[in-house]
Design a protein around this motif. Structure first.
Motif, PDB file in Angstrom:
ATOM      1  N   ALA A 109       0.821  -1.213   0.000  1.00 60.46           N
ATOM      2  CA  ALA A 109       0.000   0.000   0.000  1.00 60.46           C
ATOM      3  C   ALA A 109       0.851   1.259   0.000  1.00 60.46           C
ATOM      4  O   ALA A 109       1.839   1.351   0.733  1.00 60.46           O
ATOM      5  CB  ALA A 109      -0.934   0.011   1.208  1.00 60.46           C
ATOM      6  N   ASN A 161       0.560   7.002   1.751  1.00 55.40           N
ATOM      7  CA  ASN A 161      -0.513   7.919   2.143  1.00 55.40           C
ATOM      8  C   ASN A 161      -1.738   7.195   2.699  1.00 55.40           C
ATOM      9  O   ASN A 161      -2.614   7.811   3.304  1.00 55.40           O
ATOM     10  CB  ASN A 161      -0.931   8.789   0.953  1.00 55.40           C
ATOM     11  CG  ASN A 161      -1.687   7.998  -0.110  1.00 55.40           C
ATOM     12  OD1 ASN A 161      -1.088   7.236  -0.859  1.00 55.40           O
ATOM     13  ND2 ASN A 161      -2.991   8.187  -0.180  1.00 55.40           N
ATOM     14  N   LEU A 162      -1.820   5.878   2.524  1.00 49.77           N
ATOM     15  CA  LEU A 162      -2.979   5.108   2.979  1.00 49.77           C
ATOM     16  C   LEU A 162      -2.880   4.680   4.438  1.00 49.77           C
ATOM     17  O   LEU A 162      -3.833   4.109   4.981  1.00 49.77           O
ATOM     18  CB  LEU A 162      -3.156   3.863   2.108  1.00 49.77           C
ATOM     19  CG  LEU A 162      -3.494   4.107   0.634  1.00 49.77           C
ATOM     20  CD1 LEU A 162      -3.521   2.786  -0.130  1.00 49.77           C
ATOM     21  CD2 LEU A 162      -4.822   4.831   0.492  1.00 49.77           C
ATOM     22  N   LEU A 167      -6.389   3.053   5.640  1.00 48.01           N
ATOM     23  CA  LEU A 167      -6.530   1.637   5.297  1.00 48.01           C
ATOM     24  C   LEU A 167      -6.822   0.748   6.505  1.00 48.01           C
ATOM     25  O   LEU A 167      -7.631  -0.185   6.405  1.00 48.01           O
ATOM     26  CB  LEU A 167      -5.286   1.147   4.545  1.00 48.01           C
ATOM     27  CG  LEU A 167      -5.422  -0.231   3.874  1.00 48.01           C
ATOM     28  CD1 LEU A 167      -6.599  -0.265   2.914  1.00 48.01           C
ATOM     29  CD2 LEU A 167      -4.129  -0.579   3.125  1.00 48.01           C
ATOM     30  N   TYR A 175       3.611  -0.566   3.939  1.00 45.34           N
ATOM     31  CA  TYR A 175       3.481   0.800   3.431  1.00 45.34           C
ATOM     32  C   TYR A 175       4.832   1.307   2.938  1.00 45.34           C
ATOM     33  O   TYR A 175       5.851   1.150   3.620  1.00 45.34           O
ATOM     34  CB  TYR A 175       2.968   1.737   4.525  1.00 45.34           C
ATOM     35  CG  TYR A 175       1.581   1.405   5.035  1.00 45.34           C
ATOM     36  CD1 TYR A 175       1.416   0.685   6.219  1.00 45.34           C
ATOM     37  CD2 TYR A 175       0.447   1.805   4.356  1.00 45.34           C
ATOM     38  CE1 TYR A 175       0.151   0.377   6.706  1.00 45.34           C
ATOM     39  CE2 TYR A 175      -0.816   1.507   4.830  1.00 45.34           C
ATOM     40  CZ  TYR A 175      -0.964   0.796   5.999  1.00 45.34           C
ATOM     41  OH  TYR A 175      -2.210   0.492   6.465  1.00 45.34           O
ATOM     42  N   ALA A 199      -0.504   4.943  -5.252  1.00 46.74           N
ATOM     43  CA  ALA A 199      -0.981   6.310  -5.044  1.00 46.74           C
ATOM     44  C   ALA A 199      -1.218   6.997  -6.381  1.00 46.74           C
ATOM     45  O   ALA A 199      -1.458   8.198  -6.427  1.00 46.74           O
ATOM     46  CB  ALA A 199       0.022   7.108  -4.218  1.00 46.74           C
ATOM     47  N   THR A 201      -9.756   5.396  -5.031  1.00 46.48           N
ATOM     48  CA  THR A 201      -9.939   6.690  -4.379  1.00 46.48           C
ATOM     49  C   THR A 201      -9.188   7.774  -5.142  1.00 46.48           C
ATOM     50  O   THR A 201      -8.443   7.490  -6.089  1.00 46.48           O
ATOM     51  CB  THR A 201      -9.477   6.663  -2.908  1.00 46.48           C
ATOM     52  OG1 THR A 201     -10.026   7.768  -2.207  1.00 46.48           O
ATOM     53  CG2 THR A 201      -7.955   6.694  -2.793  1.00 46.48           C
ATOM     54  N   GLY A 237      -6.859  11.265  -4.216  1.00 47.68           N
ATOM     55  CA  GLY A 237      -6.213  12.005  -3.143  1.00 47.68           C
ATOM     56  C   GLY A 237      -6.298  13.512  -3.304  1.00 47.68           C
ATOM     57  O   GLY A 237      -6.563  14.025  -4.398  1.00 47.68           O
ATOM     58  N   SER A 280      -5.256  13.591   3.718  1.00 41.77           N
ATOM     59  CA  SER A 280      -5.621  12.472   4.596  1.00 41.77           C
ATOM     60  C   SER A 280      -4.663  12.346   5.776  1.00 41.77           C
ATOM     61  O   SER A 280      -5.070  11.976   6.884  1.00 41.77           O
ATOM     62  CB  SER A 280      -5.628  11.166   3.798  1.00 41.77           C
ATOM     63  OG  SER A 280      -4.364  10.938   3.194  1.00 41.77           O
ATOM     64  N   GLN A 298      -6.016   7.113  -7.525  1.00 39.49           N
ATOM     65  CA  GLN A 298      -5.237   6.002  -6.986  1.00 39.49           C
ATOM     66  C   GLN A 298      -5.830   4.673  -7.425  1.00 39.49           C
ATOM     67  O   GLN A 298      -6.983   4.362  -7.137  1.00 39.49           O
ATOM     68  CB  GLN A 298      -5.175   6.109  -5.457  1.00 39.49           C
ATOM     69  CG  GLN A 298      -4.512   7.402  -5.010  1.00 39.49           C
ATOM     70  CD  GLN A 298      -4.183   7.421  -3.531  1.00 39.49           C
ATOM     71  OE1 GLN A 298      -4.063   8.494  -2.940  1.00 39.49           O
ATOM     72  NE2 GLN A 298      -4.008   6.266  -2.912  1.00 39.49           N
ATOM     73  N   PHE A 319     -13.100   6.562   3.166  1.00 41.44           N
ATOM     74  CA  PHE A 319     -12.123   7.342   2.408  1.00 41.44           C
ATOM     75  C   PHE A 319     -12.500   8.824   2.425  1.00 41.44           C
ATOM     76  O   PHE A 319     -11.637   9.692   2.599  1.00 41.44           O
ATOM     77  CB  PHE A 319     -12.030   6.840   0.965  1.00 41.44           C
ATOM     78  CG  PHE A 319     -11.133   5.651   0.783  1.00 41.44           C
ATOM     79  CD1 PHE A 319      -9.773   5.755   1.021  1.00 41.44           C
ATOM     80  CD2 PHE A 319     -11.631   4.432   0.360  1.00 41.44           C
ATOM     81  CE1 PHE A 319      -8.921   4.660   0.849  1.00 41.44           C
ATOM     82  CE2 PHE A 319     -10.806   3.336   0.188  1.00 41.44           C
ATOM     83  CZ  PHE A 319      -9.440   3.451   0.437  1.00 41.44           C
ATOM     84  N   TYR A 364     -10.286  12.100   1.278  1.00 41.37           N
ATOM     85  CA  TYR A 364     -10.176  11.753  -0.144  1.00 41.37           C
ATOM     86  C   TYR A 364     -11.421  12.210  -0.888  1.00 41.37           C
ATOM     87  O   TYR A 364     -12.469  12.488  -0.292  1.00 41.37           O
ATOM     88  CB  TYR A 364      -9.985  10.244  -0.314  1.00 41.37           C
ATOM     89  CG  TYR A 364      -8.675   9.739   0.224  1.00 41.37           C
ATOM     90  CD1 TYR A 364      -7.558   9.611  -0.589  1.00 41.37           C
ATOM     91  CD2 TYR A 364      -8.550   9.399   1.569  1.00 41.37           C
ATOM     92  CE1 TYR A 364      -6.347   9.151  -0.090  1.00 41.37           C
ATOM     93  CE2 TYR A 364      -7.342   8.943   2.086  1.00 41.37           C
ATOM     94  CZ  TYR A 364      -6.241   8.825   1.246  1.00 41.37           C
ATOM     95  OH  TYR A 364      -5.053   8.380   1.761  1.00 41.37           O
TER      96      TYR A 364
END
Length: 318
Positions: free
Chosen positions: A50, A53-54, A58, A99, A121, A147, A149, A247, A272, A299, A304
């Motif tokens: 991932a 930024n998640l 997440l 991540y 992303a 999603t 961003g 986010s 994304q 989200f 988002y």
């Protein structure tokens, strides 16, 4: 008499041999059992690569997914319910998330990292992966958008509440004129544009404002490896300003006076995409859930933008 003596003499040997044989079988059983258990566990883990930024949203999406209702209908028989319950469990395995920047994760996947799903992303890296697989004659599912961003400029030690918008004039004042008048040096961080899509959009924004080259030549731009590291630089005041994912700021409960959100149309849309790397029921089910109404609500709450029509709340396409 001699024969009986021989039988009596050899009896302990046969008893010992039988005992050793039974012990060997007993010892083998746990090994086989452990092997089967290990094989089962490997299929019950969903590994997700991932984008950094998640990290703030997440985990909540995963929690929601794991506690979402079963698809089993009340009208089904008990045998069918048992079967469906087992199926539902296989669709909700233990989820492990790594991540990092999208570029770094992409390189890991190309090196054989055992991920099941790649949540980038941006759209470029999943598309590149799909094209690579197509060239290698390997069937792969189409990337999906989960999603969009948003970018914001953040400062932990400056009040930005007076700014109504970020255009060339306000940025010139903030990044160049004020520091020059006060004879101070500032530092501005953004994620590495070559690896992180948020960094690429931040760079594109500054270029559109005609300021990127000026700031770069002044050596005030500090590149972070990913958007997570960029946030750390700005949050700890290692740099004065930073281009962040909105986010991240919401997740960290940063006061609104400390950041200003960029207008979505002022930089390339950060759509994304995700793609399934290792095709499985679990991976497909989770990818559907990411696009479902409950996940999209999470989200949106996390900063988002919506991505258009989504699958139903059950996680299955409408």
């Amino acid at each position: 008499m001699n024969l009986n003596l021989k039988l009596i003499a050899t009896l302990p040997f046969y008893l010992l041999l039988a005992s050793c044989s039974n012990d060997a079988k007993t010892a083998q059983a746990p090994i086989d059992s452990q092997s089967e258990t290990s094989a089962q566990q490997s299929t019950d883990v969903l590994r997700i690569a991932a984008a950094a930024n998640l990290a703030g949203v997440l985990p909540a999406v995963i929690d929601s997914y794991e506690t979402s209702d079963s698809q089993t209908s009340d009208s089904q028989t008990s045998d069918t319910q048992t079967s469906d319950t087992q199926t539902n469990k296989t669709q909700k395995p233990k989820i492990e998330v790594t991540y990092a920047s999208s570029g770094k994760l992409f390189a890991q996947i190309n090196s054989g990292a055992p991920y099941d799903i790649f949540l980038s992303a941006d759209q470029d890296f999943p598309t590149k992966y799909a094209q690579q697989q197509d060239s290698a004659k390997v069937t792969v599912q189409t990337p999906f958008t989960y999603t969009r961003g948003q970018l914001a400029v953040y400062s932990s030690n400056h009040d930005l509440s007076a700014l109504k918008t970020l255009d060339k004039a306000s940025l010139q004042q903030l990044f160049i004129t004020q520091p020059s008048n006060s004879k101070t040096t500032i530092k501005i961080t953004l994620a590495n544009p070559e690896l992180a899509p948020y960094g690429a959009s931040a760079k594109a924004f500054l270029q559109q404002q005609g300021l990127y080259d000026t700031l770069s030549n002044k050596k005030v731009l500090i590149q972070a490896e990913n958007i997570g590291q960029a946030f750390q630089y700005a949050h700890t005041a290692t740099t004065d300003y930073g281009f962040m994912a909105l986010s991240q700021l919401i997740s960290a409960k940063v006061p609104g006076s400390k950041y200003i959100i960029l207008q979505p149309e002022s930089y390339p849309a950060i759509l994304q995409d995700g793609i399934i790397i290792r095709n499985s029921t679990q991976a497909t089910d989770f990818s559907h859930y990411l696009q479902s109404e409950p996940a999209q609500k999470l989200f949106a709450e996390a900063g988002y933008l919506p991505v258009g029509s989504t699958p139903s709340a059950s996680g299955l396409s409408e």
